[in-house]
Design a protein around this motif. Structure first.
Motif, mmCIF file in Angstrom:
data_model
loop_
_atom_site.group_PDB
_atom_site.id
_atom_site.type_symbol
_atom_site.label_atom_id
_atom_site.label_comp_id
_atom_site.label_asym_id
_atom_site.label_seq_id
_atom_site.Cartn_x
_atom_site.Cartn_y
_atom_site.Cartn_z
ATOM 1 N N VAL A 21 36.399 44.775 46.292
ATOM 2 C CA VAL A 21 36.008 43.377 47.539
ATOM 3 C C VAL A 21 37.411 42.790 48.244
ATOM 4 C CG1 VAL A 21 35.791 41.254 46.845
ATOM 5 C CG2 VAL A 21 33.879 42.645 45.647
ATOM 6 N N THR A 22 36.597 42.645 49.618
ATOM 7 C CA THR A 22 38.055 42.147 50.270
ATOM 8 C C THR A 22 37.403 40.886 50.754
ATOM 9 O OG1 THR A 22 38.770 44.170 50.872
ATOM 10 C CG2 THR A 22 39.885 42.344 51.841
ATOM 11 N N GLY A 23 39.070 39.795 49.164
ATOM 12 C CA GLY A 23 38.244 38.216 49.520
ATOM 13 C C GLY A 23 38.824 38.029 47.739
ATOM 14 N N ASP A 24 38.878 36.508 48.206
ATOM 15 C CA ASP A 24 38.713 35.936 47.099
ATOM 16 C C ASP A 24 37.383 36.002 46.691
ATOM 17 O OD1 ASP A 24 41.433 35.881 47.415
ATOM 18 O OD2 ASP A 24 41.256 33.715 48.282
ATOM 19 N N VAL A 25 37.593 36.153 44.395
ATOM 20 C CA VAL A 25 36.168 36.055 44.017
ATOM 21 C C VAL A 25 36.386 34.934 43.017
ATOM 22 C CG1 VAL A 25 34.729 37.152 42.331
ATOM 23 C CG2 VAL A 25 36.323 38.160 44.264
ATOM 24 N N ASN A 26 34.992 34.248 42.662
ATOM 25 C CA ASN A 26 34.774 32.803 41.839
ATOM 26 C C ASN A 26 33.615 33.265 41.514
ATOM 27 O OD1 ASN A 26 37.795 30.869 43.197
ATOM 28 N ND2 ASN A 26 35.754 30.904 45.103
ATOM 29 N N PHE A 27 33.996 32.742 40.608
ATOM 30 C CA PHE A 27 32.829 32.944 39.373
ATOM 31 C C PHE A 27 32.841 32.521 38.071
ATOM 32 C CE2 PHE A 27 36.717 35.075 37.010
ATOM 33 C CZ PHE A 27 36.057 34.929 35.716
ATOM 34 N N ALA A 40 41.967 36.938 44.858
ATOM 35 C CA ALA A 40 42.091 36.560 43.650
ATOM 36 C C ALA A 40 40.855 36.329 43.281
ATOM 37 C CB ALA A 40 42.602 34.422 44.148
ATOM 38 N N VAL A 41 41.018 36.428 41.918
ATOM 39 C CA VAL A 41 39.802 36.172 40.897
ATOM 40 C C VAL A 41 39.957 34.989 39.844
ATOM 41 C CG1 VAL A 41 38.437 36.871 39.215
ATOM 42 C CG2 VAL A 41 39.347 38.632 41.218
ATOM 43 N N ARG A 42 39.206 34.423 40.685
ATOM 44 C CA ARG A 42 39.320 32.855 39.774
ATOM 45 C C ARG A 42 38.001 32.406 39.059
ATOM 46 N NH1 ARG A 42 41.854 31.340 44.386
ATOM 47 N NH2 ARG A 42 43.778 31.397 44.915
ATOM 48 N N CYS A 43 38.020 31.594 37.631
ATOM 49 C CA CYS A 43 37.179 31.524 37.272
ATOM 50 C C CYS A 43 36.756 30.100 37.573
ATOM 51 C CB CYS A 43 37.008 31.380 35.724
ATOM 52 S SG CYS A 43 35.153 29.984 34.567
ATOM 53 N N ALA A 44 35.613 29.683 37.822
ATOM 54 C CA ALA A 44 34.449 28.787 38.562
ATOM 55 C C ALA A 44 34.920 27.260 37.792
ATOM 56 C CB ALA A 44 33.158 28.207 39.256
ATOM 57 N N GLU A 47 40.568 25.577 33.473
ATOM 58 C CA GLU A 47 40.415 26.153 32.714
ATOM 59 C C GLU A 47 39.393 26.088 31.256
ATOM 60 O OE1 GLU A 47 43.944 23.503 31.816
ATOM 61 O OE2 GLU A 47 44.398 23.575 33.299
ATOM 62 N N LYS A 48 38.030 25.555 31.875
ATOM 63 C CA LYS A 48 37.015 24.836 30.136
ATOM 64 C C LYS A 48 36.826 26.158 29.984
ATOM 65 C CE LYS A 48 37.838 20.393 30.365
ATOM 66 N NZ LYS A 48 38.493 19.986 29.342
ATOM 67 N N GLY A 49 36.309 27.768 30.882
ATOM 68 C CA GLY A 49 35.957 28.346 30.225
ATOM 69 C C GLY A 49 35.601 29.436 30.976
ATOM 70 N N GLY A 50 34.857 30.964 30.890
ATOM 71 C CA GLY A 50 35.151 31.706 32.068
ATOM 72 C C GLY A 50 36.105 33.450 31.364
ATOM 73 N N VAL A 51 35.057 34.089 31.364
ATOM 74 C CA VAL A 51 35.990 35.489 30.556
ATOM 75 C C VAL A 51 35.477 36.000 31.952
ATOM 76 C CG1 VAL A 51 35.282 37.064 29.387
ATOM 77 C CG2 VAL A 51 34.480 35.076 28.616
ATOM 78 N N LEU A 52 36.872 37.194 31.821
ATOM 79 C CA LEU A 52 37.537 38.269 32.498
ATOM 80 C C LEU A 52 37.675 39.600 32.159
ATOM 81 C CD1 LEU A 52 37.783 39.380 35.423
ATOM 82 C CD2 LEU A 52 39.838 38.388 35.620
ATOM 83 N N VAL A 53 36.596 40.674 32.300
ATOM 84 C CA VAL A 53 36.860 41.561 31.688
ATOM 85 C C VAL A 53 37.435 42.612 33.287
ATOM 86 C CG1 VAL A 53 36.473 43.678 30.442
ATOM 87 C CG2 VAL A 53 35.896 40.997 30.308
ATOM 88 N N ILE A 54 38.681 43.204 33.028
ATOM 89 C CA ILE A 54 39.125 43.978 33.713
ATOM 90 C C ILE A 54 38.898 45.915 33.151
ATOM 91 C CG2 ILE A 54 40.558 45.164 35.428
ATOM 92 C CD1 ILE A 54 41.468 42.425 35.544
ATOM 93 N N SER A 55 37.931 46.626 33.696
ATOM 94 C CA SER A 55 37.877 47.941 32.782
ATOM 95 C C SER A 55 39.161 48.539 33.352
ATOM 96 C CB SER A 55 36.608 48.405 33.229
ATOM 97 O OG SER A 55 36.501 48.849 34.139
ATOM 98 N N GLU A 56 39.088 49.721 32.759
ATOM 99 C CA GLU A 56 39.953 50.775 32.259
ATOM 100 C C GLU A 56 39.588 51.308 33.830
ATOM 101 O OE1 GLU A 56 40.438 54.833 30.220
ATOM 102 O OE2 GLU A 56 40.227 53.179 29.376
ATOM 103 N N HIS A 57 38.864 51.556 34.982
ATOM 104 C CA HIS A 57 39.328 51.348 36.169
ATOM 105 C C HIS A 57 39.027 50.612 37.271
ATOM 106 C CE1 HIS A 57 37.787 55.949 34.498
ATOM 107 N NE2 HIS A 57 37.067 54.824 33.565
#
Length: 140
Positions: A21-27, A40-44, A47-57
């Motif tokens: 993915v090229t560009g910012d990701v809001n989730f 950038a990868v940011r939780c929408a 500060e209240k929530g959001g879980v981000l998992v970056i796997s081994e790959h």
């Protein structure tokens, strides 16, 4: 405290291993990155929530911001975990890391500053020292 922690939210989105993915990701909710994000990868939810998992790959080349972050892969950019960051044994972070709580496994590498964010209940107090001058200290 020493057992496995349950991830507080369901991981509802996935960036697959063969995806770039090229560009910012809001989730919102949860996101797992098995591929590459160049942005950038940011939780929408802020500060209240959001879980981000970056796997081994998984790789993120940009700012990362979420409440709970689990890193087993690579991040090239600043990281801001408003609650907890878990750095797994193969994690590689090239950038400053701001966190409230940290779990770092043997083998994880951070090339940057580690900055603790004080808990919300802590405040700076002015205490009068015996010499009569005031000093700033953090209350626990």
């Amino acid at each position: 405290m020493f057992g496995k922690k349950a991830i507080p939210q369901e991981i509802g989105s996935l960036i697959g291993a063969s995806t770039t993915v090229t560009g910012d990701v809001n989730f919102s909710g949860g996101l797992r990155v098995d591929g590459v994000v160049r942005g950038a990868v940011r939780c929408a939810e802020g500060e209240k929530g959001g879980v981000l998992v970056i796997s081994e790959h998984g790789t993120v080349e940009g700012e990362v911001r979420a409440s709970h972050i689990v890193v087993a892969g690579r991040i090239n950019g600043p990281v801001h975990a408003t609650e907890l960051i878990e750095l797994q044994p193969k994690a590689r972070v090239h950038g400053d890391v701001q966190y409230r709580a940290l779990e770092m496994h043997h083998g994880a590498v951070v090339e940057g500053l580690m900055v603790h964010i004080p808990a919300e209940g802590r405040t700076a107090l002015k205490l009068a020292a015996s010499s009569g001058r005031a000093e700033a200290v953090h209350a626990k």
